[in-house]
Design an enzyme around this catalytic site. Structure first.
Site, PDB file in Angstrom:
ATOM      1  N   SER A  12       0.829  -1.069  -0.032  1.00 12.37           N
ATOM      2  CA  SER A  12      -0.008  -0.148   0.123  1.00 12.37           C
ATOM      3  C   SER A  12       0.924   1.602   0.243  1.00 12.37           C
ATOM      4  O   SER A  12       1.700   1.730   0.867  1.00 12.37           O
ATOM      5  CB  SER A  12      -1.153  -0.066   1.493  1.00 12.37           C
ATOM      6  OG  SER A  12      -1.745   1.260   0.708  1.00 12.37           O
ATOM      7  N   ALA A  61     -10.488   9.777   9.213  1.00 12.66           N
ATOM      8  CA  ALA A  61     -11.326  11.082   9.238  1.00 12.66           C
ATOM      9  C   ALA A  61     -13.211  10.569   9.546  1.00 12.66           C
ATOM     10  O   ALA A  61     -14.146  10.753   8.832  1.00 12.66           O
ATOM     11  CB  ALA A  61     -10.979  11.319   8.005  1.00 12.66           C
ATOM     12  N   SER A  99     -15.074   6.772   5.989  1.00 21.10           N
ATOM     13  CA  SER A  99     -14.705   5.247   5.533  1.00 21.10           C
ATOM     14  C   SER A  99     -13.948   4.456   4.697  1.00 21.10           C
ATOM     15  O   SER A  99     -13.877   4.320   3.563  1.00 21.10           O
ATOM     16  CB  SER A  99     -16.093   4.820   4.786  1.00 21.10           C
ATOM     17  OG  SER A  99     -17.432   5.263   5.312  1.00 21.10           O
ATOM     18  N   SER A 100     -12.757   4.643   4.956  1.00 29.03           N
ATOM     19  CA  SER A 100     -11.443   4.894   4.330  1.00 29.03           C
ATOM     20  C   SER A 100     -11.799   3.275   4.593  1.00 29.03           C
ATOM     21  O   SER A 100     -10.583   2.472   3.997  1.00 29.03           O
ATOM     22  CB  SER A 100     -10.497   5.151   4.595  1.00 29.03           C
ATOM     23  OG  SER A 100      -9.720   4.476   6.192  1.00 29.03           O
ATOM     24  N   SER A 101     -11.866   2.156   5.586  1.00 32.06           N
ATOM     25  CA  SER A 101     -11.640   1.099   5.736  1.00 32.06           C
ATOM     26  C   SER A 101     -12.999   0.770   4.627  1.00 32.06           C
ATOM     27  O   SER A 101     -12.346  -0.673   4.297  1.00 32.06           O
ATOM     28  CB  SER A 101     -11.562   0.269   6.951  1.00 32.06           C
ATOM     29  OG  SER A 101     -11.796   0.781   7.671  1.00 32.06           O
ATOM     30  N   ASP A 144     -21.260   1.831   6.168  1.00 32.00           N
ATOM     31  CA  ASP A 144     -20.198   2.147   5.008  1.00 32.00           C
ATOM     32  C   ASP A 144     -19.956   1.383   4.221  1.00 32.00           C
ATOM     33  O   ASP A 144     -19.823   2.494   2.669  1.00 32.00           O
ATOM     34  CB  ASP A 144     -19.463   2.186   5.472  1.00 32.00           C
ATOM     35  CG  ASP A 144     -19.334   2.536   7.718  1.00 32.00           C
ATOM     36  OD1 ASP A 144     -19.982   3.530   7.209  1.00 32.00           O
ATOM     37  OD2 ASP A 144     -18.237   2.551   8.679  1.00 32.00           O
TER      38      ASP A 144
END
Ligand code: GLA
Length: 411
Positions: free
Chosen positions: A82, A138, A141-143, A192
Site C-alpha cells: 500500500s 477521518a 470510511s477509508s476501511s 459504510d
C-alpha cells in the site's frame, strides 16, 4: 495572517489508476495487474448510529476513492502493498485466515476473500497494490472503501458476477461487513459498505436495515442535488484524534441491545415514533442514570428525521433539510454523546457563517462533519471554520468538496 483552508482534492479515475499501477509494478517485479478497481469513501447525510438498530440511513459516495491494482494467482497466497503503508507489506495464505488469526491493515482485505469463500464462492490468492485519496481515520470510511475495492476486484477476476446488479452487490456488502466484524474485529453496522458498493452518482441511497428485506427493499436511490438549490455539501475533516473509538462505539451498540432486550424487542426500530414515551417509561425502572433513555430517544428520533429528510429531497426541497441536520447533530451530541469539541466547533461555526444545516457524520468522537452551504459562501465558510480552529489552538482541519458520486467499480 488570514486562514487558508486546506482542500483535499479527489483523484480522477485515470490519475488513481496510474498511481496504483506504478505502486504495483514497483512491488511486483515490473509486472502488470489484471486490472484496476476502485471504491469510494462516504458521507452520511443523516441517519447516524441507526444501522445496527435496524433503522434508516442516507449516505452518498465521495469522489475520493481507494484504488486497487490486482493480479490473480493460481495458489492461495495473498501479497499486498500500500502506498499509505510503504513499510508494511502484508502477506498471508487464504487457508490460514480465520477470526482472530490475522491482524494489521491486510486483515480487511484477506477478510473479504475469506467471507466470499465462506459464502460458497471459489476464491484464489492474488498480488495487489493499494493507493487511496480517502483520508485515513477521518470517519469517511477509508476501511470500507478498502474492503469494497477488493470485493469488486475479486468478484471480477473470479468471474462471480456479483457486482453486476444491486442484489449481487448486497451480497458483496455482507462479505465486506463480515470481513470487518469477524476478521478485522470492528463491530460496525453495514452503512459504510452499503454506501461504497451501492451508491450512484448524483443520488443519495436510502438504506433500511430491518432484517429480512430484499435488496430492492433495503436500498433505494433518492435524488439529492444540492446544486439545483444553489447549495454545496462541504465536508470538514476535524483531524481530531479518535480516543477510545472502538470501545465507545461498542458501548453504544451494547446499550441499544440492552434497551431492546429490556423492552422485549428484537431491535429499536420496532419502537414507533408515537410509542417512544411509553418505551421510555417502561425502561425507567432499569435505567437509574437515564443513559438508556437518551440512547433510545436518539435512535428513534433519528430514523424519523431521516424519513422526513427523504420526503423533502424527493419533493425537490433540498434547501429545507437544514433544520433536520442540525437537530440530528444536537441529538448525537446530547442524547447519544458521540460528538466532541472539534465537531461541535465545525457545526456551530458553519451555522453562524451561513450554512443552512450542519452535523457530524459517521461514528463520531472525532472524524468529520458536513455542512450544506450556499455555493457562493463555501470558501468563506471554510475560511471561518479554519480560523475558528486556529483561534481555539486546534490543528488545522481539512476540507473536501463532496458531490454525490458513483459506487465501486472497475476503472
Ligand atoms: C461507523 C460505522 C457504521 C455506522 C456509523 C454511525 O461509520 O462503521 O456502521 O454505525 O459509524 O452511523
Amino acid at each position: 495572517m488570514p486562514s487558508t483552508p486546506q482542500w483535499l482534492e479527489s483523484w480522477t479515475p485515470a490519475g488513481g489508476a496510474r498511481r496504483v499501477r506504478t505502486v504495483f509494478s514497483r512491488a511486483f517485479d515490473g509486472g502488470a495487474p489484471d486490472g484496476v478497481w476502485f471504491a469510494p469513501g462516504r458521507v452520511n447525510l443523516i441517519g447516524e448510529h441507526t444501522d445496527y438498530n435496524a433503522g434508516l440511513c442516507l449516505p452518498t459516495a465521495l469522489p475520493h476513492r481507494t484504488y486497487v491494482a490486482l493480479r490473480a494467482r493460481e495458489d492461495d497466497v495473498v501479497r499486498l502493498v500500500s502506498a499509505q503503508a510503504p513499510d508494511e507489506p502484508w502477506e498471508t495464505k487464504l487457508s490460514e485466515v480465520a477470526p482472530g488469526s490475522v491482524g494489521g491493515w491486510g486483515s480487511y482485505v484477506a477478510g473479504v476473500a475469506w467471507a466470499l469463500a465462506e459464502a460458497g464462492h471459489t476464491v484464489h490468492g492474488f498480488d495487489a497494490a493499494v493507493d487511496s485519496c480517502v483520508p485515513f481515520g477521518a470517519g469517511l470510511s477509508s476501511s470500507a472503501s478498502l474492503e469494497c475495492a477488493f470485493a469488486v476486484a475479486i468478484d471480477d477476476v473470479s468471474a462471480l458476477g456479483l457486482a453486476d446488479d444491486d442484489a449481487g452487490r448486497t451480497e458483496l456488502v455482507d462479505a465486506c461487513r463480515r470481513a470487518e466484524n469477524e476478521i478485522a474485529g470492528a463491530p460496525t453496522g453495514g452503512l459504510d459498505q452499503s454506501a461504497s458498493l451501492r451508491c450512484a452518482e448524483g443520488r443519495a441511497l436510502l438504506l433500511d436495515f430491518r432484517p429480512g428485506l430484499s435488496a430492492v427493499e433495503s436500498g433505494r436511490e433518492v435524488p439529492f442535488d444540492p446544486a439545483s438549490a444553489g447549495l454545496e455539501l462541504l465536508v470538514v475533516d476535524t483531524r481530531a484524534p479518535h480516543a477510545l473509538v472502538d470501545g465507545q462505539y461498542g458501548a453504544r451498540r451494547a446499550a441499544c441491545e440492552r434497551a431492546a432486550a429490556l423492552l422485549g424487542l428484537a431491535n429499536l426500530r420496532e419502537i414507533a415514533p408515537d410509542g417512544l414515551d411509553a418505551a421510555l417509561a417502561e425502561l425507567a425502572p432499569h435505567d437509574g442514570d437515564g443513559v438508556l433513555a437518551r440512547r433510545v430517544r436518539h435512535v428513534v428520533t433519528e430514523t424519523e428525521r431521516t424519513a422526513r429528510f427523504v420526503e423533502l429531497v424527493s419533493r425537490g426541497l433540498v434547501a429545507e433539510v437544514g433544520p433536520l441536520m442540525t437537530a440530528s447533530h444536537a441529538s448525537l451530541r446530547d442524547d447519544y454523546e458521540v460528538s466532541c469539541r472539534e465537531l461541535d466547533l465545525v457545526v456551530d461555526t458553519a451555522m453562524a457563517a451561513g450554512a443552512v444545516g450542519a452535523r457530524m457524520t459517521g461514528g463520531g468522537f472525532g472524524g468529520s462533519a458536513i455542512a450544506l452551504v450556499p455555493r457562493d459562501d463555501v470558501e468563506r465558510v471554510a475560511t471561518t471554520v479554519d480560523q475558528a480552529f486556529a483561534d481555539a489552538g486546534l490543528a488545522a482541519p481539512a476540507f473536501l468538496a463532496a458531490p454525490p458520486s458513483a459506487g465501486a467499480g472497475a476503472v
